[in-house]
Enzyme design. Structure first.
Site, PDB file in Angstrom:
ATOM      1  N   LYS A 126       0.868  -1.189   0.000  1.00  0.00           N
ATOM      2  CA  LYS A 126       0.000   0.000   0.000  1.00  0.00           C
ATOM      3  C   LYS A 126       0.898   1.230   0.000  1.00  0.00           C
ATOM      4  CE  LYS A 126      -4.446   0.984   0.234  1.00  0.00           C
ATOM      5  NZ  LYS A 126      -5.619   0.260  -0.262  1.00  0.00           N
ATOM      6  N   ASP A 166      -7.046   4.282  -4.494  1.00  0.00           N
ATOM      7  CA  ASP A 166      -7.694   4.186  -3.175  1.00  0.00           C
ATOM      8  C   ASP A 166      -8.287   5.577  -2.923  1.00  0.00           C
ATOM      9  OD1 ASP A 166      -7.862   2.313  -0.638  1.00  0.00           O
ATOM     10  OD2 ASP A 166      -7.297   4.245   0.178  1.00  0.00           O
ATOM     11  N   THR A 209     -15.186  -2.975  -6.714  1.00  0.00           N
ATOM     12  CA  THR A 209     -15.224  -3.106  -5.248  1.00  0.00           C
ATOM     13  C   THR A 209     -16.669  -3.021  -4.750  1.00  0.00           C
ATOM     14  OG1 THR A 209     -13.063  -2.048  -5.177  1.00  0.00           O
ATOM     15  CG2 THR A 209     -14.219  -2.262  -3.085  1.00  0.00           C
ATOM     16  N   ASN A 241     -15.793   6.066  -4.834  1.00  0.00           N
ATOM     17  CA  ASN A 241     -15.834   4.935  -5.754  1.00  0.00           C
ATOM     18  C   ASN A 241     -16.602   3.741  -5.185  1.00  0.00           C
ATOM     19  OD1 ASN A 241     -14.416   2.180  -6.467  1.00  0.00           O
ATOM     20  ND2 ASN A 241     -14.299   3.487  -8.278  1.00  0.00           N
TER      21      ASN A 241
HETATM   22  P1  NDP Z   1     -12.932   7.804  -2.558  1.00  0.00           P
HETATM   23  O1  NDP Z   1     -11.857   8.790  -2.357  1.00  0.00           O
HETATM   24  O2  NDP Z   1     -13.468   7.586  -3.915  1.00  0.00           O
HETATM   25  O3  NDP Z   1     -14.177   8.163  -1.617  1.00  0.00           O
HETATM   26  C1  NDP Z   1     -14.104   8.245  -0.225  1.00  0.00           C
HETATM   27  C2  NDP Z   1     -15.429   8.828   0.214  1.00  0.00           C
HETATM   28  O4  NDP Z   1     -15.556   8.723   1.625  1.00  0.00           O
HETATM   29  C3  NDP Z   1     -15.557  10.311  -0.139  1.00  0.00           C
HETATM   30  O5  NDP Z   1     -16.873  10.582  -0.543  1.00  0.00           O
HETATM   31  C4  NDP Z   1     -15.241  11.004   1.172  1.00  0.00           C
HETATM   32  O6  NDP Z   1     -15.839  12.273   1.344  1.00  0.00           O
HETATM   33  C5  NDP Z   1     -15.853  10.027   2.137  1.00  0.00           C
HETATM   34  N1  NDP Z   1     -15.283  10.163   3.466  1.00  0.00           N
HETATM   35  C6  NDP Z   1     -13.991  10.269   3.800  1.00  0.00           C
HETATM   36  N2  NDP Z   1     -13.882  10.378   5.123  1.00  0.00           N
HETATM   37  C7  NDP Z   1     -15.144  10.334   5.613  1.00  0.00           C
HETATM   38  C8  NDP Z   1     -15.709  10.396   6.899  1.00  0.00           C
HETATM   39  N3  NDP Z   1     -14.919  10.501   7.977  1.00  0.00           N
HETATM   40  N4  NDP Z   1     -17.047  10.305   7.040  1.00  0.00           N
HETATM   41  C9  NDP Z   1     -17.851  10.181   5.949  1.00  0.00           C
HETATM   42  N5  NDP Z   1     -17.358  10.137   4.700  1.00  0.00           N
HETATM   43  C10 NDP Z   1     -16.041  10.208   4.544  1.00  0.00           C
HETATM   44  O7  NDP Z   1     -12.397   6.452  -1.911  1.00  0.00           O
HETATM   45  P2  NDP Z   1     -12.877   4.959  -2.190  1.00  0.00           P
HETATM   46  O8  NDP Z   1     -14.343   4.908  -2.349  1.00  0.00           O
HETATM   47  O9  NDP Z   1     -12.007   4.386  -3.230  1.00  0.00           O
HETATM   48  O10 NDP Z   1     -12.451   4.254  -0.822  1.00  0.00           O
HETATM   49  C11 NDP Z   1     -13.325   4.192   0.300  1.00  0.00           C
HETATM   50  C12 NDP Z   1     -12.850   3.097   1.230  1.00  0.00           C
HETATM   51  O11 NDP Z   1     -12.833   1.848   0.534  1.00  0.00           O
HETATM   52  C13 NDP Z   1     -11.442   3.266   1.790  1.00  0.00           C
HETATM   53  O12 NDP Z   1     -11.396   2.696   3.082  1.00  0.00           O
HETATM   54  C14 NDP Z   1     -10.593   2.409   0.841  1.00  0.00           C
HETATM   55  O13 NDP Z   1      -9.386   1.984   1.443  1.00  0.00           O
HETATM   56  C15 NDP Z   1     -11.537   1.238   0.619  1.00  0.00           C
HETATM   57  N6  NDP Z   1     -11.294   0.434  -0.580  1.00  0.00           N
HETATM   58  C16 NDP Z   1     -11.304   1.000  -1.815  1.00  0.00           C
HETATM   59  C17 NDP Z   1     -11.107   0.223  -2.934  1.00  0.00           C
HETATM   60  C18 NDP Z   1     -11.217   0.763  -4.316  1.00  0.00           C
HETATM   61  O14 NDP Z   1     -11.228  -0.040  -5.260  1.00  0.00           O
HETATM   62  N7  NDP Z   1     -11.326   2.049  -4.515  1.00  0.00           N
HETATM   63  C19 NDP Z   1     -10.799  -1.219  -2.800  1.00  0.00           C
HETATM   64  C20 NDP Z   1     -10.906  -1.727  -1.471  1.00  0.00           C
HETATM   65  C21 NDP Z   1     -11.104  -0.911  -0.407  1.00  0.00           C
HETATM   66  P3  NDP Z   1     -15.380  13.580   0.540  1.00  0.00           P
HETATM   67  O15 NDP Z   1     -16.073  13.423  -0.799  1.00  0.00           O
HETATM   68  O16 NDP Z   1     -15.880  14.699   1.361  1.00  0.00           O
HETATM   69  O17 NDP Z   1     -13.898  13.485   0.465  1.00  0.00           O
END
Ligand code: NDP
Length: 451
Positions: A126, A166, A209, A241
Protein backbone atom coordinates in the site's frame (compact mmCIF):
# COMPACT_ATOMS: atom_id res chain seq x y z
CA UNK A 1 -1.79 -16.12 29.48
CA UNK A 2 -3.45 -17.26 26.24
CA UNK A 3 -1.41 -17.77 23.08
CA UNK A 4 -3.04 -14.66 21.57
CA UNK A 5 -2.12 -12.51 24.59
CA UNK A 6 1.45 -13.87 24.52
CA UNK A 7 1.77 -12.98 20.83
CA UNK A 8 0.23 -9.52 21.29
CA UNK A 9 2.66 -8.77 24.13
CA UNK A 10 5.56 -9.18 21.68
CA UNK A 11 4.26 -6.29 19.59
CA UNK A 12 3.29 -3.91 22.38
CA UNK A 13 6.08 -1.47 21.58
CA UNK A 14 4.58 -0.99 18.11
CA UNK A 15 1.38 0.41 19.70
CA UNK A 16 2.49 4.05 19.48
CA UNK A 17 0.08 6.80 18.35
CA UNK A 18 1.10 6.60 14.68
CA UNK A 19 0.76 2.81 14.64
CA UNK A 20 -2.65 2.78 16.38
CA UNK A 21 -4.66 1.52 13.40
CA UNK A 22 -1.93 -0.92 12.38
CA UNK A 23 -1.94 -2.37 15.89
CA UNK A 24 -5.76 -2.56 15.81
CA UNK A 25 -5.65 -4.58 12.56
CA UNK A 26 -2.84 -6.82 13.86
CA UNK A 27 -4.56 -7.49 17.19
CA UNK A 28 -7.75 -8.64 15.46
CA UNK A 29 -5.80 -11.09 13.31
CA UNK A 30 -3.82 -12.46 16.26
CA UNK A 31 -6.98 -13.19 18.28
CA UNK A 32 -8.57 -14.87 15.25
CA UNK A 33 -5.65 -17.12 14.41
CA UNK A 34 -4.91 -18.26 17.98
CA UNK A 35 -6.72 -21.62 17.43
CA UNK A 36 -4.60 -22.23 14.31
CA UNK A 37 -1.36 -21.46 16.18
CA UNK A 38 -2.46 -23.83 18.94
CA UNK A 39 -3.41 -26.64 16.54
CA UNK A 40 -0.14 -26.61 14.57
CA UNK A 41 3.14 -25.42 16.06
CA UNK A 42 4.84 -25.02 12.66
CA UNK A 43 3.59 -21.42 12.47
CA UNK A 44 5.31 -20.58 15.75
CA UNK A 45 8.44 -22.61 14.85
CA UNK A 46 8.83 -20.66 11.61
CA UNK A 47 8.08 -17.35 13.43
CA UNK A 48 5.41 -16.57 10.84
CA UNK A 49 3.62 -13.94 12.88
CA UNK A 50 6.83 -12.09 13.77
CA UNK A 51 7.78 -12.10 10.08
CA UNK A 52 4.32 -11.25 8.76
CA UNK A 53 3.81 -8.09 10.82
CA UNK A 54 7.07 -6.50 9.65
CA UNK A 55 6.94 -5.09 6.10
CA UNK A 56 9.62 -6.24 3.66
CA UNK A 57 10.43 -2.55 3.22
CA UNK A 58 8.95 0.89 3.84
CA UNK A 59 9.90 3.44 1.20
CA UNK A 60 9.45 7.09 2.15
CA UNK A 61 10.34 9.93 -0.18
CA UNK A 62 10.05 13.65 -0.81
CA UNK A 63 7.75 14.90 -3.57
CA UNK A 64 8.43 18.44 -4.79
CA UNK A 65 6.11 20.10 -7.32
CA UNK A 66 5.05 23.51 -8.58
CA UNK A 67 1.47 24.70 -7.99
CA UNK A 68 -0.48 26.98 -10.36
CA UNK A 69 1.05 30.08 -8.74
CA UNK A 70 4.53 28.68 -9.42
CA UNK A 71 5.03 28.20 -5.70
CA UNK A 72 7.07 25.15 -4.70
CA UNK A 73 5.10 22.58 -2.69
CA UNK A 74 6.61 19.69 -0.74
CA UNK A 75 4.77 16.48 0.17
CA UNK A 76 5.78 13.06 1.48
CA UNK A 77 5.34 9.88 -0.57
CA UNK A 78 5.20 6.32 0.81
CA UNK A 79 5.17 2.77 -0.49
CA UNK A 80 4.96 -0.07 2.00
CA UNK A 81 5.98 -3.32 0.27
CA UNK A 82 4.62 -5.67 2.88
CA UNK A 83 4.73 -9.27 1.71
CA UNK A 84 5.25 -10.95 -1.67
CA UNK A 85 4.99 -14.62 -0.69
CA UNK A 86 2.08 -15.16 -3.10
CA UNK A 87 2.94 -12.74 -5.92
CA UNK A 88 4.02 -9.17 -6.71
CA UNK A 89 3.16 -6.56 -4.06
CA UNK A 90 -0.31 -5.26 -4.86
CA UNK A 91 -2.39 -2.56 -3.21
CA UNK A 92 -3.68 0.95 -3.74
CA UNK A 93 -2.30 4.46 -3.42
CA UNK A 94 -4.11 6.88 -1.10
CA UNK A 95 -3.76 10.66 -1.48
CA UNK A 96 -5.14 12.27 1.69
CA UNK A 97 -3.70 14.79 4.18
CA UNK A 98 -4.36 12.43 7.13
CA UNK A 99 -2.01 9.62 6.02
CA UNK A 100 1.16 8.51 7.79
CA UNK A 101 3.36 5.43 7.85
CA UNK A 102 1.09 3.70 10.40
CA UNK A 103 -1.97 4.03 8.15
CA UNK A 104 -0.08 2.53 5.21
CA UNK A 105 1.17 -0.31 7.41
CA UNK A 106 -2.41 -1.04 8.51
CA UNK A 107 -3.69 -0.96 4.93
CA UNK A 108 -0.76 -3.00 3.60
CA UNK A 109 -1.14 -5.63 6.33
CA UNK A 110 -4.87 -6.03 5.62
CA UNK A 111 -4.08 -6.21 1.92
CA UNK A 112 -1.81 -9.28 2.36
CA UNK A 113 -4.64 -11.38 3.79
CA UNK A 114 -7.28 -9.89 1.47
CA UNK A 115 -5.23 -10.69 -1.60
CA UNK A 116 -4.60 -14.21 -0.30
CA UNK A 117 -8.35 -14.76 0.07
CA UNK A 118 -8.92 -14.03 -3.63
CA UNK A 119 -6.86 -17.13 -4.47
CA UNK A 120 -4.99 -15.02 -7.05
CA UNK A 121 -1.17 -14.71 -7.28
CA UNK A 122 -0.75 -11.33 -5.59
CA UNK A 123 1.12 -10.16 -2.50
CA UNK A 124 0.30 -7.16 -0.31
CA UNK A 125 1.39 -3.52 -0.32
CA UNK A 126 0.00 0.00 0.00
CA UNK A 127 1.19 3.55 -0.43
CA UNK A 128 0.34 7.13 -1.25
CA UNK A 129 0.95 10.63 -0.03
CA UNK A 130 -0.26 13.38 2.29
CA UNK A 131 -1.07 15.39 -0.88
CA UNK A 132 -4.70 16.59 -0.87
CA UNK A 133 -6.24 16.52 -4.37
CA UNK A 134 -9.31 18.41 -3.08
CA UNK A 135 -9.47 21.97 -4.40
CA UNK A 136 -6.48 21.44 -6.72
CA UNK A 137 -6.71 22.14 -10.44
CA UNK A 138 -6.29 19.30 -12.96
CA UNK A 139 -2.85 20.67 -13.82
CA UNK A 140 -1.79 20.67 -10.18
CA UNK A 141 -2.94 17.06 -9.77
CA UNK A 142 -1.05 16.18 -12.96
CA UNK A 143 2.14 17.91 -11.77
CA UNK A 144 1.93 16.24 -8.38
CA UNK A 145 1.38 12.79 -9.96
CA UNK A 146 4.38 13.29 -12.28
CA UNK A 147 6.62 14.31 -9.38
CA UNK A 148 5.37 11.38 -7.26
CA UNK A 149 6.10 8.89 -10.05
CA UNK A 150 9.59 10.35 -10.63
CA UNK A 151 10.55 8.64 -7.37
CA UNK A 152 8.06 5.75 -7.17
CA UNK A 153 9.01 4.27 -10.57
CA UNK A 154 12.30 3.00 -9.11
CA UNK A 155 10.48 0.54 -6.89
CA UNK A 156 7.57 -0.79 -9.00
CA UNK A 157 7.10 -3.04 -12.05
CA UNK A 158 4.57 -5.55 -13.39
CA UNK A 159 6.39 -8.42 -11.64
CA UNK A 160 7.55 -6.37 -8.65
CA UNK A 161 4.85 -4.11 -7.30
CA UNK A 162 1.63 -3.02 -9.02
CA UNK A 163 -0.15 -0.09 -7.30
CA UNK A 164 -3.80 0.90 -7.90
CA UNK A 165 -6.22 3.56 -6.61
CA UNK A 166 -7.69 4.19 -3.18
CA UNK A 167 -9.05 7.29 -1.40
CA UNK A 168 -8.20 10.37 -3.50
CA UNK A 169 -6.77 8.28 -6.36
CA UNK A 170 -9.17 7.49 -9.19
CA UNK A 171 -8.73 6.94 -12.92
CA UNK A 172 -7.62 10.58 -13.46
CA UNK A 173 -4.68 10.18 -11.06
CA UNK A 174 -3.85 6.66 -12.31
CA UNK A 175 -3.80 8.05 -15.89
CA UNK A 176 -1.28 10.77 -14.96
CA UNK A 177 0.85 8.32 -12.95
CA UNK A 178 0.86 5.82 -15.83
CA UNK A 179 1.76 8.54 -18.36
CA UNK A 180 4.77 9.59 -16.28
CA UNK A 181 5.95 6.00 -15.72
CA UNK A 182 5.75 5.38 -19.47
CA UNK A 183 7.76 8.54 -20.18
CA UNK A 184 10.51 7.75 -17.66
CA UNK A 185 10.92 4.07 -18.50
CA UNK A 186 9.94 4.06 -22.21
CA UNK A 187 7.85 0.97 -21.54
CA UNK A 188 4.16 0.30 -22.03
CA UNK A 189 3.43 -2.25 -19.35
CA UNK A 190 0.79 -3.05 -16.77
CA UNK A 191 2.54 -1.40 -13.86
CA UNK A 192 -0.63 0.16 -12.43
CA UNK A 193 -4.22 -1.06 -12.34
CA UNK A 194 -7.37 1.01 -12.45
CA UNK A 195 -6.18 2.58 -15.70
CA UNK A 196 -8.78 4.13 -18.00
CA UNK A 197 -10.10 1.54 -20.48
CA UNK A 198 -8.62 3.35 -23.49
CA UNK A 199 -5.06 2.48 -22.43
CA UNK A 200 -5.03 -0.89 -20.76
CA UNK A 201 -7.68 -0.63 -18.06
CA UNK A 202 -10.12 -3.45 -17.46
CA UNK A 203 -13.82 -2.98 -18.01
CA UNK A 204 -15.60 -2.91 -14.67
CA UNK A 205 -12.57 -2.00 -12.53
CA UNK A 206 -14.33 1.16 -11.30
CA UNK A 207 -17.42 -0.85 -10.34
CA UNK A 208 -15.57 -3.87 -8.96
CA UNK A 209 -15.22 -3.11 -5.25
CA UNK A 210 -18.78 -1.82 -4.77
CA UNK A 211 -20.38 -4.57 -6.86
CA UNK A 212 -18.22 -7.17 -5.11
CA UNK A 213 -19.42 -6.00 -1.69
CA UNK A 214 -23.02 -6.65 -2.72
CA UNK A 215 -22.25 -10.04 -4.32
CA UNK A 216 -20.49 -11.04 -1.10
CA UNK A 217 -23.43 -9.90 1.06
CA UNK A 218 -26.00 -11.75 -1.03
CA UNK A 219 -23.99 -14.96 -0.63
CA UNK A 220 -23.46 -14.41 3.10
CA UNK A 221 -27.21 -13.86 3.65
CA UNK A 222 -27.97 -17.03 1.66
CA UNK A 223 -25.45 -19.11 3.67
CA UNK A 224 -26.81 -17.74 6.95
CA UNK A 225 -30.43 -18.46 5.96
CA UNK A 226 -31.51 -14.80 5.90
CA UNK A 227 -33.75 -13.01 3.41
CA UNK A 228 -31.98 -11.51 0.37
CA UNK A 229 -31.46 -7.77 -0.14
CA UNK A 230 -34.21 -7.50 -2.75
CA UNK A 231 -36.81 -4.91 -1.70
CA UNK A 232 -34.93 -4.11 1.51
CA UNK A 233 -33.91 -0.72 2.93
CA UNK A 234 -30.11 -0.38 2.97
CA UNK A 235 -27.84 2.35 4.34
CA UNK A 236 -24.51 3.21 2.74
CA UNK A 237 -21.84 5.64 3.97
CA UNK A 238 -19.32 7.40 1.72
CA UNK A 239 -19.90 8.90 -1.69
CA UNK A 240 -16.74 7.80 -3.48
CA UNK A 241 -15.83 4.93 -5.75
CA UNK A 242 -16.89 2.12 -3.42
CA UNK A 243 -20.09 3.74 -2.11
CA UNK A 244 -21.37 4.83 -5.55
CA UNK A 245 -21.01 1.37 -7.02
CA UNK A 246 -22.40 -0.39 -3.95
CA UNK A 247 -25.49 1.84 -4.30
CA UNK A 248 -25.63 1.11 -8.05
CA UNK A 249 -25.57 -2.67 -7.54
CA UNK A 250 -28.14 -2.43 -4.72
CA UNK A 251 -30.43 -0.64 -7.17
CA UNK A 252 -29.79 -3.31 -9.85
CA UNK A 253 -30.99 -6.04 -7.51
CA UNK A 254 -34.06 -4.12 -6.35
CA UNK A 255 -32.84 -2.99 -2.90
CA UNK A 256 -33.45 0.59 -1.72
CA UNK A 257 -30.28 2.46 -0.77
CA UNK A 258 -31.47 5.46 1.23
CA UNK A 259 -28.25 7.15 2.31
CA UNK A 260 -24.75 8.28 1.47
CA UNK A 261 -22.26 10.54 3.25
CA UNK A 262 -19.08 12.51 2.75
CA UNK A 263 -16.58 14.14 5.08
CA UNK A 264 -18.99 17.00 5.79
CA UNK A 265 -22.43 15.38 6.16
CA UNK A 266 -25.04 12.71 5.42
CA UNK A 267 -27.90 12.49 2.93
CA UNK A 268 -31.05 10.57 3.88
CA UNK A 269 -33.46 10.15 0.99
CA UNK A 270 -36.20 7.74 2.05
CA UNK A 271 -37.36 7.13 -1.55
CA UNK A 272 -33.89 5.90 -2.51
CA UNK A 273 -30.77 7.84 -3.45
CA UNK A 274 -30.83 9.55 -6.87
CA UNK A 275 -27.66 7.96 -8.23
CA UNK A 276 -27.38 10.07 -11.39
CA UNK A 277 -27.47 13.22 -9.30
CA UNK A 278 -25.00 11.78 -6.79
CA UNK A 279 -22.55 10.85 -9.57
CA UNK A 280 -22.89 14.32 -11.06
CA UNK A 281 -22.14 15.97 -7.69
CA UNK A 282 -19.20 13.74 -6.81
CA UNK A 283 -17.65 12.65 -10.12
CA UNK A 284 -18.28 15.67 -12.36
CA UNK A 285 -18.48 18.60 -9.98
CA UNK A 286 -16.41 17.16 -7.08
CA UNK A 287 -18.77 19.11 -4.80
CA UNK A 288 -20.30 18.66 -1.33
CA UNK A 289 -23.38 16.49 -0.72
CA UNK A 290 -25.20 19.62 0.39
CA UNK A 291 -25.88 20.13 -3.36
CA UNK A 292 -28.19 17.10 -3.28
CA UNK A 293 -30.97 18.83 -1.31
CA UNK A 294 -31.00 21.75 -3.74
CA UNK A 295 -32.58 19.30 -6.21
CA UNK A 296 -34.38 16.96 -3.82
CA UNK A 297 -35.76 19.39 -1.28
CA UNK A 298 -37.63 16.62 0.56
CA UNK A 299 -34.43 14.65 1.29
CA UNK A 300 -32.54 15.41 4.51
CA UNK A 301 -28.98 16.69 4.78
CA UNK A 302 -27.42 16.23 8.22
CA UNK A 303 -24.14 18.17 8.57
CA UNK A 304 -21.48 16.25 10.50
CA UNK A 305 -21.36 18.98 13.15
CA UNK A 306 -25.12 18.69 13.84
CA UNK A 307 -24.91 15.10 15.06
CA UNK A 308 -23.68 14.15 18.60
CA UNK A 309 -19.93 13.53 18.60
CA UNK A 310 -20.18 9.89 19.74
CA UNK A 311 -22.11 8.59 16.75
CA UNK A 312 -22.81 9.13 13.05
CA UNK A 313 -26.14 10.12 11.50
CA UNK A 314 -25.98 7.52 8.74
CA UNK A 315 -26.07 4.61 11.23
CA UNK A 316 -29.12 6.01 13.01
CA UNK A 317 -31.33 5.32 9.97
CA UNK A 318 -33.33 2.07 10.33
CA UNK A 319 -32.24 -0.50 7.73
CA UNK A 320 -32.09 -4.22 6.92
CA UNK A 321 -28.45 -4.06 5.80
CA UNK A 322 -25.70 -1.48 6.35
CA UNK A 323 -22.64 -0.84 4.19
CA UNK A 324 -19.88 1.38 5.65
CA UNK A 325 -17.93 2.45 2.53
CA UNK A 326 -16.07 5.63 3.57
CA UNK A 327 -13.02 5.17 5.78
CA UNK A 328 -11.45 3.39 8.77
CA UNK A 329 -13.19 3.50 12.18
CA UNK A 330 -16.21 5.43 10.85
CA UNK A 331 -18.69 3.16 12.68
CA UNK A 332 -18.28 3.08 16.47
CA UNK A 333 -19.99 1.17 19.31
CA UNK A 334 -22.78 3.77 19.61
CA UNK A 335 -23.50 3.36 15.89
CA UNK A 336 -23.47 -0.44 16.21
CA UNK A 337 -25.92 -0.23 19.09
CA UNK A 338 -28.21 2.04 17.04
CA UNK A 339 -28.14 -0.35 14.08
CA UNK A 340 -28.87 -3.35 16.31
CA UNK A 341 -31.73 -1.56 18.14
CA UNK A 342 -33.22 -0.64 14.76
CA UNK A 343 -33.27 -4.29 13.65
CA UNK A 344 -30.31 -4.33 11.24
CA UNK A 345 -29.66 -7.92 10.08
CA UNK A 346 -26.42 -7.52 8.14
CA UNK A 347 -23.35 -5.25 8.05
CA UNK A 348 -20.76 -5.48 5.29
CA UNK A 349 -17.53 -3.47 5.30
CA UNK A 350 -16.94 -1.78 1.92
CA UNK A 351 -14.20 0.48 3.31
CA UNK A 352 -11.09 -0.94 4.98
CA UNK A 353 -11.72 -1.55 8.70
CA UNK A 354 -14.60 0.96 8.97
CA UNK A 355 -15.97 -0.71 12.13
CA UNK A 356 -14.20 -0.21 15.45
CA UNK A 357 -13.30 -3.41 17.39
CA UNK A 358 -16.09 -2.62 19.90
CA UNK A 359 -18.65 -2.26 17.09
CA UNK A 360 -17.52 -5.53 15.50
CA UNK A 361 -17.82 -7.36 18.83
CA UNK A 362 -21.35 -6.01 19.28
CA UNK A 363 -22.41 -7.20 15.82
CA UNK A 364 -20.98 -10.67 16.39
CA UNK A 365 -22.51 -11.02 19.84
CA UNK A 366 -25.95 -9.98 18.53
CA UNK A 367 -25.82 -12.42 15.60
CA UNK A 368 -25.77 -9.69 12.99
CA UNK A 369 -24.27 -11.16 9.79
CA UNK A 370 -20.95 -9.38 9.54
CA UNK A 371 -18.82 -9.30 6.36
CA UNK A 372 -15.30 -8.07 7.19
CA UNK A 373 -13.49 -5.82 4.71
CA UNK A 374 -10.64 -8.14 3.85
CA UNK A 375 -13.14 -10.62 2.44
CA UNK A 376 -16.05 -8.41 1.38
CA UNK A 377 -14.19 -5.64 -0.45
CA UNK A 378 -11.69 -7.92 -2.23
CA UNK A 379 -13.56 -7.44 -5.54
CA UNK A 380 -11.47 -4.39 -6.42
CA UNK A 381 -8.16 -6.13 -6.11
CA UNK A 382 -9.54 -9.24 -7.84
CA UNK A 383 -10.47 -7.22 -10.94
CA UNK A 384 -7.10 -5.46 -10.69
CA UNK A 385 -5.52 -8.89 -11.06
CA UNK A 386 -7.78 -9.56 -14.07
CA UNK A 387 -6.42 -6.28 -15.49
CA UNK A 388 -2.85 -7.52 -14.94
CA UNK A 389 -3.71 -10.76 -16.78
CA UNK A 390 -5.28 -8.84 -19.68
CA UNK A 391 -2.24 -6.53 -19.92
CA UNK A 392 0.20 -9.47 -19.84
CA UNK A 393 -1.65 -11.33 -22.59
CA UNK A 394 -2.58 -8.17 -24.59
CA UNK A 395 -6.27 -9.15 -24.51
CA UNK A 396 -9.52 -7.48 -23.47
CA UNK A 397 -12.25 -9.20 -21.52
CA UNK A 398 -15.90 -8.25 -22.08
CA UNK A 399 -17.91 -6.56 -19.33
CA UNK A 400 -19.95 -9.75 -18.92
CA UNK A 401 -16.84 -11.93 -18.51
CA UNK A 402 -15.37 -9.62 -15.84
CA UNK A 403 -18.70 -9.38 -14.02
CA UNK A 404 -19.30 -13.14 -14.03
CA UNK A 405 -15.74 -13.86 -12.85
CA UNK A 406 -16.01 -11.20 -10.15
CA UNK A 407 -19.31 -12.63 -8.89
CA UNK A 408 -17.90 -16.15 -8.83
CA UNK A 409 -14.77 -14.93 -7.01
CA UNK A 410 -16.79 -13.10 -4.32
CA UNK A 411 -19.03 -16.13 -3.79
CA UNK A 412 -15.98 -18.40 -3.50
CA UNK A 413 -14.36 -16.07 -0.97
CA UNK A 414 -17.57 -15.94 1.07
CA UNK A 415 -17.99 -19.72 1.04
CA UNK A 416 -14.33 -20.35 1.93
CA UNK A 417 -14.54 -17.90 4.84
CA UNK A 418 -17.79 -19.47 6.13
CA UNK A 419 -16.37 -23.01 5.89
CA UNK A 420 -13.11 -22.03 7.60
CA UNK A 421 -15.06 -20.46 10.47
CA UNK A 422 -17.06 -23.68 10.79
CA UNK A 423 -13.90 -25.86 10.70
CA UNK A 424 -12.37 -23.84 13.54
CA UNK A 425 -15.47 -23.97 15.74
CA UNK A 426 -16.67 -20.40 15.20
CA UNK A 427 -19.54 -20.94 12.75
CA UNK A 428 -20.98 -17.66 11.44
CA UNK A 429 -17.93 -15.62 12.53
CA UNK A 430 -16.66 -14.31 9.17
CA UNK A 431 -13.99 -12.19 10.89
CA UNK A 432 -12.20 -15.25 12.27
CA UNK A 433 -12.92 -17.24 9.11
CA UNK A 434 -11.33 -14.59 6.89
CA UNK A 435 -8.31 -14.09 9.12
CA UNK A 436 -7.60 -17.81 9.48
CA UNK A 437 -8.09 -18.63 5.78
CA UNK A 438 -5.99 -15.66 4.60
CA UNK A 439 -3.23 -16.19 7.17
CA UNK A 440 -2.95 -19.92 6.44
CA UNK A 441 -2.49 -19.33 2.72
CA UNK A 442 0.28 -16.77 3.16
CA UNK A 443 1.93 -18.62 6.06
CA UNK A 444 2.11 -21.92 4.17
CA UNK A 445 3.74 -20.15 1.20
CA UNK A 446 6.23 -18.42 3.51
CA UNK A 447 7.17 -21.75 5.08
CA UNK A 448 7.58 -23.39 1.65
CA UNK A 449 9.78 -20.52 0.44
CA UNK A 450 12.15 -20.74 3.44
CA UNK A 451 13.43 -17.81 5.46
P1 NDP B 1 -12.93 7.80 -2.56
O1 NDP B 1 -11.86 8.79 -2.36
O2 NDP B 1 -13.47 7.59 -3.91
O3 NDP B 1 -14.18 8.16 -1.62
C1 NDP B 1 -14.10 8.24 -0.22
C2 NDP B 1 -15.43 8.83 0.21
O4 NDP B 1 -15.56 8.72 1.62
C3 NDP B 1 -15.56 10.31 -0.14
O5 NDP B 1 -16.87 10.58 -0.54
C4 NDP B 1 -15.24 11.00 1.17
O6 NDP B 1 -15.84 12.27 1.34
C5 NDP B 1 -15.85 10.03 2.14
N1 NDP B 1 -15.28 10.16 3.47
C6 NDP B 1 -13.99 10.27 3.80
N2 NDP B 1 -13.88 10.38 5.12
C7 NDP B 1 -15.14 10.33 5.61
C8 NDP B 1 -15.71 10.40 6.90
N3 NDP B 1 -14.92 10.50 7.98
N4 NDP B 1 -17.05 10.30 7.04
C9 NDP B 1 -17.85 10.18 5.95
N5 NDP B 1 -17.36 10.14 4.70
C10 NDP B 1 -16.04 10.21 4.54
O7 NDP B 1 -12.40 6.45 -1.91
P2 NDP B 1 -12.88 4.96 -2.19
O8 NDP B 1 -14.34 4.91 -2.35
O9 NDP B 1 -12.01 4.39 -3.23
O10 NDP B 1 -12.45 4.25 -0.82
C11 NDP B 1 -13.33 4.19 0.30
C12 NDP B 1 -12.85 3.10 1.23
O11 NDP B 1 -12.83 1.85 0.53
C13 NDP B 1 -11.44 3.27 1.79
O12 NDP B 1 -11.40 2.70 3.08
C14 NDP B 1 -10.59 2.41 0.84
O13 NDP B 1 -9.39 1.98 1.44
C15 NDP B 1 -11.54 1.24 0.62
N6 NDP B 1 -11.29 0.43 -0.58
C16 NDP B 1 -11.30 1.00 -1.81
C17 NDP B 1 -11.11 0.22 -2.93
C18 NDP B 1 -11.22 0.76 -4.32
O14 NDP B 1 -11.23 -0.04 -5.26
N7 NDP B 1 -11.33 2.05 -4.51
C19 NDP B 1 -10.80 -1.22 -2.80
C20 NDP B 1 -10.91 -1.73 -1.47
C21 NDP B 1 -11.10 -0.91 -0.41
P3 NDP B 1 -15.38 13.58 0.54
O15 NDP B 1 -16.07 13.42 -0.80
O16 NDP B 1 -15.88 14.70 1.36
O17 NDP B 1 -13.90 13.48 0.47
Amino acid sequence: MSIAEEEIKKFENSNCAENKVFYQAMEEVIYSIAPLLESDNKYTRYAILERLVVPDRVIKFKVTWLDDNNTIQVNTGYRVQFNNALGPYKGGLRFHPSVNEGIFKFLGFEQILKNALTGLPIGGGKGGSDFNPKGKSDFEVMKFCSAFMTELHKYIGPRIDVPAGDIGVGSREIGYLFGEYKKITSTYEGVLTGKPFMFGGSLMRPEATGYGVIYFTQKMLELEGKESLEGKICTVSGAGNVALHAIEKLQHIGAIAVSCSDSKGTIYDSRGVDLDLLKDIKLNRRASLEEYIKVHTDARYIPLADYPADGHAVWDIPCYAAFPCATQNELCDVDAQNLISNGCVSVTEGANMPCSPEATTLFLSHNVCFGPAKAANAGGVAVSEFEMSQNASMTKWTFERVDETLKATMEQICTRVALTAQDYGVKGNYVDGANIAGFKKVADAMIAEGI
